[in-house]
Scaffold this active site. Structure first.
Site, PDB file in Angstrom:
ATOM      1  N   HIS A  16       0.620  -1.123   0.175  1.00 35.48           N
ATOM      2  CA  HIS A  16       0.131  -0.001   0.141  1.00 35.48           C
ATOM      3  C   HIS A  16       0.803   1.293   0.409  1.00 35.48           C
ATOM      4  O   HIS A  16       2.293   1.192   1.208  1.00 35.48           O
ATOM      5  CB  HIS A  16      -0.922  -0.240   1.218  1.00 35.48           C
ATOM      6  CG  HIS A  16      -2.391   0.775   1.427  1.00 35.48           C
ATOM      7  ND1 HIS A  16      -2.158   2.610   1.428  1.00 35.48           N
ATOM      8  CD2 HIS A  16      -3.578   0.821   0.995  1.00 35.48           C
ATOM      9  CE1 HIS A  16      -2.723   3.037   1.232  1.00 35.48           C
ATOM     10  NE2 HIS A  16      -4.092   2.076   1.048  1.00 35.48           N
ATOM     11  N   ASP A  24      -8.030  -5.510   0.376  1.00 32.12           N
ATOM     12  CA  ASP A  24      -7.993  -6.296  -0.814  1.00 32.12           C
ATOM     13  C   ASP A  24      -7.876  -7.455  -1.061  1.00 32.12           C
ATOM     14  O   ASP A  24      -8.838  -8.397  -1.235  1.00 32.12           O
ATOM     15  CB  ASP A  24      -7.843  -5.935  -2.134  1.00 32.12           C
ATOM     16  CG  ASP A  24      -8.175  -4.257  -2.376  1.00 32.12           C
ATOM     17  OD1 ASP A  24      -9.525  -3.803  -2.208  1.00 32.12           O
ATOM     18  OD2 ASP A  24      -7.798  -3.177  -2.757  1.00 32.12           O
TER      19      ASP A  24
HETATM   20  N1  ACO Z   1       4.224  -7.390  -5.243  1.00 34.92           N
HETATM   21  C1  ACO Z   1       5.308  -7.730  -4.752  1.00 34.92           C
HETATM   22  N2  ACO Z   1       5.915  -6.686  -4.938  1.00 34.92           N
HETATM   23  C2  ACO Z   1       5.500  -5.473  -4.264  1.00 34.92           C
HETATM   24  C3  ACO Z   1       4.194  -5.293  -4.141  1.00 34.92           C
HETATM   25  C4  ACO Z   1       3.668  -6.454  -4.552  1.00 34.92           C
HETATM   26  N3  ACO Z   1       1.799  -6.388  -4.191  1.00 34.92           N
HETATM   27  N4  ACO Z   1       3.630  -4.729  -4.557  1.00 34.92           N
HETATM   28  C5  ACO Z   1       4.983  -3.264  -3.978  1.00 34.92           C
HETATM   29  N5  ACO Z   1       6.420  -4.253  -4.445  1.00 34.92           N
HETATM   30  C6  ACO Z   1       7.703  -3.735  -4.336  1.00 34.92           C
HETATM   31  C7  ACO Z   1       7.872  -3.190  -5.714  1.00 34.92           C
HETATM   32  O1  ACO Z   1       8.721  -4.439  -6.757  1.00 34.92           O
HETATM   33  C8  ACO Z   1       9.290  -2.182  -5.478  1.00 34.92           C
HETATM   34  O2  ACO Z   1      10.862  -3.457  -5.405  1.00 34.92           O
HETATM   35  P1  ACO Z   1      11.802  -2.409  -5.136  1.00 34.92           P
HETATM   36  O3  ACO Z   1      12.120  -1.325  -4.381  1.00 34.92           O
HETATM   37  O4  ACO Z   1      12.759  -4.333  -5.519  1.00 34.92           O
HETATM   38  O5  ACO Z   1      11.412  -2.107  -6.847  1.00 34.92           O
HETATM   39  C9  ACO Z   1       8.918  -1.776  -3.677  1.00 34.92           C
HETATM   40  O6  ACO Z   1       8.262  -3.145  -3.831  1.00 34.92           O
HETATM   41  C10 ACO Z   1       8.151  -1.402  -4.203  1.00 34.92           C
HETATM   42  O7  ACO Z   1       7.148  -0.834  -4.503  1.00 34.92           O
HETATM   43  P2  ACO Z   1       6.138   0.133  -4.944  1.00 34.92           P
HETATM   44  O8  ACO Z   1       5.801   0.376  -6.313  1.00 34.92           O
HETATM   45  O9  ACO Z   1       7.738   1.561  -5.541  1.00 34.92           O
HETATM   46  O10 ACO Z   1       5.205   0.761  -3.985  1.00 34.92           O
HETATM   47  P3  ACO Z   1       4.308   1.947  -4.077  1.00 34.92           P
HETATM   48  O11 ACO Z   1       3.904   2.693  -3.128  1.00 34.92           O
HETATM   49  O12 ACO Z   1       4.067   3.046  -5.083  1.00 34.92           O
HETATM   50  O13 ACO Z   1       2.690   1.068  -4.248  1.00 34.92           O
HETATM   51  C11 ACO Z   1       1.249  -0.645  -4.803  1.00 34.92           C
HETATM   52  C12 ACO Z   1       1.869   1.133  -3.701  1.00 34.92           C
HETATM   53  C13 ACO Z   1       0.596   0.397  -5.984  1.00 34.92           C
HETATM   54  C14 ACO Z   1      -0.459  -0.433  -3.883  1.00 34.92           C
HETATM   55  C15 ACO Z   1       1.441  -2.339  -4.621  1.00 34.92           C
HETATM   56  O14 ACO Z   1       2.159  -2.583  -3.515  1.00 34.92           O
HETATM   57  C16 ACO Z   1       1.459  -3.126  -5.339  1.00 34.92           C
HETATM   58  O15 ACO Z   1       0.978  -2.745  -6.780  1.00 34.92           O
HETATM   59  N6  ACO Z   1       0.458  -3.909  -4.699  1.00 34.92           N
HETATM   60  C17 ACO Z   1      -0.645  -4.566  -5.573  1.00 34.92           C
HETATM   61  C18 ACO Z   1      -2.255  -4.120  -5.984  1.00 34.92           C
HETATM   62  C19 ACO Z   1      -2.846  -3.971  -4.714  1.00 34.92           C
HETATM   63  O16 ACO Z   1      -3.142  -4.654  -3.895  1.00 34.92           O
HETATM   64  N7  ACO Z   1      -3.882  -2.281  -4.413  1.00 34.92           N
HETATM   65  C20 ACO Z   1      -4.954  -1.944  -3.504  1.00 34.92           C
HETATM   66  C21 ACO Z   1      -4.293  -1.251  -2.485  1.00 34.92           C
HETATM   67  S1  ACO Z   1      -5.485  -0.779  -1.552  1.00 34.92           S
HETATM   68  C22 ACO Z   1      -6.864  -0.311  -1.907  1.00 34.92           C
HETATM   69  O17 ACO Z   1      -6.591   0.694  -3.255  1.00 34.92           O
HETATM   70  C23 ACO Z   1      -7.704  -0.150  -1.146  1.00 34.92           C
END
Ligand code: ACO
Length: 436
Positions: A312, A370
């Site tokens: 998140h 979620d």
């Molecule tokens: N699975 C695997 N790796 C992940 C995930 C994930 N779900 N989320 C983040 N990471 C990793 C990224 O690859 C990155 O790794 P790195 O540093 O080696 O490159 C690191 O964690 C940071 O990730 P970011 O994308 O920079 O984090 P951000 O805060 O921008 O993203 C987000 C948040 C979009 C929610 C992300 O965690 C994601 O895509 N999750 C899956 C989708 C999801 O469940 N969304 C629902 C959110 S809750 C809602 O809207 C009600």
């Protein structure tokens, strides 16, 4: 009128191009201090740049607070876990709208107002028939909620607090009826009229699942689960759809149009669509034996595979809503006799593995709301296309409370972000024959 409550807490000094700006620093009740950069351009001729608003507060708000590191979510100061356990959705609506928990008499009047405004204008039903048979229910929501503006001219004056209140009540009351019709239309069943004797969640489930051919009795466990789901999604401070509603409202647009803009923003898979993606992922994994292979694909750099329902932007700890949703999921599956649902088994095992794997631990990736909501909603009988609709229904009160707060804020102005322009420099028009 909203009283601004930020407290001065010193000054930040910024020097650029030989000019020095003194910028006030403010403290809120909880959370980091903020530097007020409103006079930066006047003092130095420069703007700030923050795509995605990762360090920018867009407003002062007294409604909801999230501490992402600690995994805390408060509505008007009350923890979401306590509300989900002890409260009801309409009580939370009152709390978000009016700032305090209602007395018995206040809740009774509010409930009466909402319950008595669930019907739609007779002509409104014609909108649904204009949609293609296979229309996505969110497409129906975006269009029809905006269309409410055409039916309630008597509550569109945003400068009149009473008219704003009437619009708020109309939106909260009519959203389940519209969502129920969007569902019924998409499955080709006749619309079910709201009934005043039922509570909010019961009425909604009835409008989704009752058919004229037989009597329908709502299961109270599922009605409570629906109510808790609505509470968990009621507000989440300045997220993308809420900021969209505030921005649309800042121009003076009417509340129905503003909420339609919030629904449009929520539709995206990075926001409201994630629970659908999490469910699809669990379906694709299929069985517990396939988890190690899936997890290793997630961990591969450049694989573009993510563990949906994990991570998140704000929560770097367990999303407090996810804990409630996990419990709710077990209750619902037990109630409908699906405790051996293979997807639940996959979810439990996947969560266990991820919470102990250094890849996820180091990146502070925890389950979000979620992760379990898709399995829960599916067990309740909803198709995936309805998941975001249910989120929109629940979030309407949050959007409305934030919109109302924005209008009452004495510092409110039209929202108008600036930019750093990197396009072509000024040049003269080239006549057609001279172009190459
Ligand atoms: N699975 C695997 N790796 C992940 C995930 C994930 N779900 N989320 C983040 N990471 C990793 C990224 O690859 C990155 O790794 P790195 O540093 O080696 O490159 C690191 O964690 C940071 O990730 P970011 O994308 O920079 O984090 P951000 O805060 O921008 O993203 C987000 C948040 C979009 C929610 C992300 O965690 C994601 O895509 N999750 C899956 C989708 C999801 O469940 N969304 C629902 C959110 S809750 C809602 O809207 C009600």
């Amino acid at each position: 009128m909203m009283q601004n409550k930020v407290k001065p807490n010193g000054t930040a000094t910024l020097t650029i191009g030989g000019k020095t700006a003194q910028l006030p620093v403010f403290s809120g009740t909880h959370g980091p201090d903020v530097i007020d950069v409103a006079t930066l351009y006047k003092q130095t001729g420069t703007f700030t740049l923050d795509p995605g608003f990762t360090s920018t507060a867009s407003c002062e708000s007294q409604i909801t607070f999230i501490d992402g590191d600690a995994g805390i979510l408060l509505h008007r100061g009350y923890p979401i876990e306590q509300l989900a356990e002890k409260s009801s959705f309409l009580e939370v609506c009152y709390l978000l709208l009016y700032g305090e928990l209602p007395t018995e008499a206040q809740l009774s009047t509010f409930t009466h107002n909402i319950t008595r405004h669930t019907m739609l204008h007779g002509q409104f039903d014609r909108f649904f028939e204009g949609y293609r048979r296979d229309a996505h229910p969110m497409a129906i929501m975006v269009g029809t909620v905006g269309a409410l503006s055409a039916f309630y001219h008597d509550s569109l004056d945003i400068n009149d607090p009473r008219q704003r209140e009437i619009s708020s009540h109309r939106l909260i009351a009519k959203m389940p009826t519209i969502a129920g019709r969007a569902f019924k239309y998409s499955v080709g069943q006749p619309f079910v009229t709201p009934r005043n004797e039922f509570d909010y969640a019961t009425n909604f489930l009835r409008m989704c699942f009752a058919v004229p051919a037989e009597d329908y009795v709502t299961n109270p466990v599922l009605a409570r689960a629906m109510d808790v789901f609505f509470m968990l999604h009621a507000d989440h401070e300045q997220n993308a759809s809420t900021s969209t509603v505030r921005l649309a409202g800042s121009s003076g647009a009417n509340p129905f149009a503003c909420i339609a803009s919030g629904i449009a923003c929520l539709w995206g898979p990075s926001h409201g669509g994630a629970n659908e993606a999490a469910l699809k992922m669990l379906q694709e994994i299929g069985t517990v034996d396939n988890i190690p292979d899936f997890v290793s694909r997630v961990k591969q750099k450049d694989s573009n595979v993510r563990l949906m329902g994990f991570g998140h932007r704000v929560y770097k700890n367990y999303d407090p809503r996810a804990k409630v949703m996990q419990k709710l999921c077990h209750q619902v599956l037990a109630e409908v006799g699906q405790t051996d649902d293979p997807m639940l088994k996959v979810a439990i095992e996947l969560e266990k593995i991820a919470l102990n794997d250094p890849y996820f631990v180091d990146r502070k990736l925890y389950p979000n709301v979620d992760f379990y909501s898709g399995i829960t909603l599916r067990a309740m009988g909803f198709p995936t296309s309805m998941f975001t609709v249910l989120f929109a229904l629940a979030r309407t009160v949050g959007w409305i409370a934030q919109w109302e707060e924005m209008i009452e804020d004495p510092t409110q102005r039209i929202g108008r972000p600036r930019q750093i322009y990197t396009g072509a420099a000024q040049r003269d028009y080239v006549p057609m024959p001279a172009r190459r």
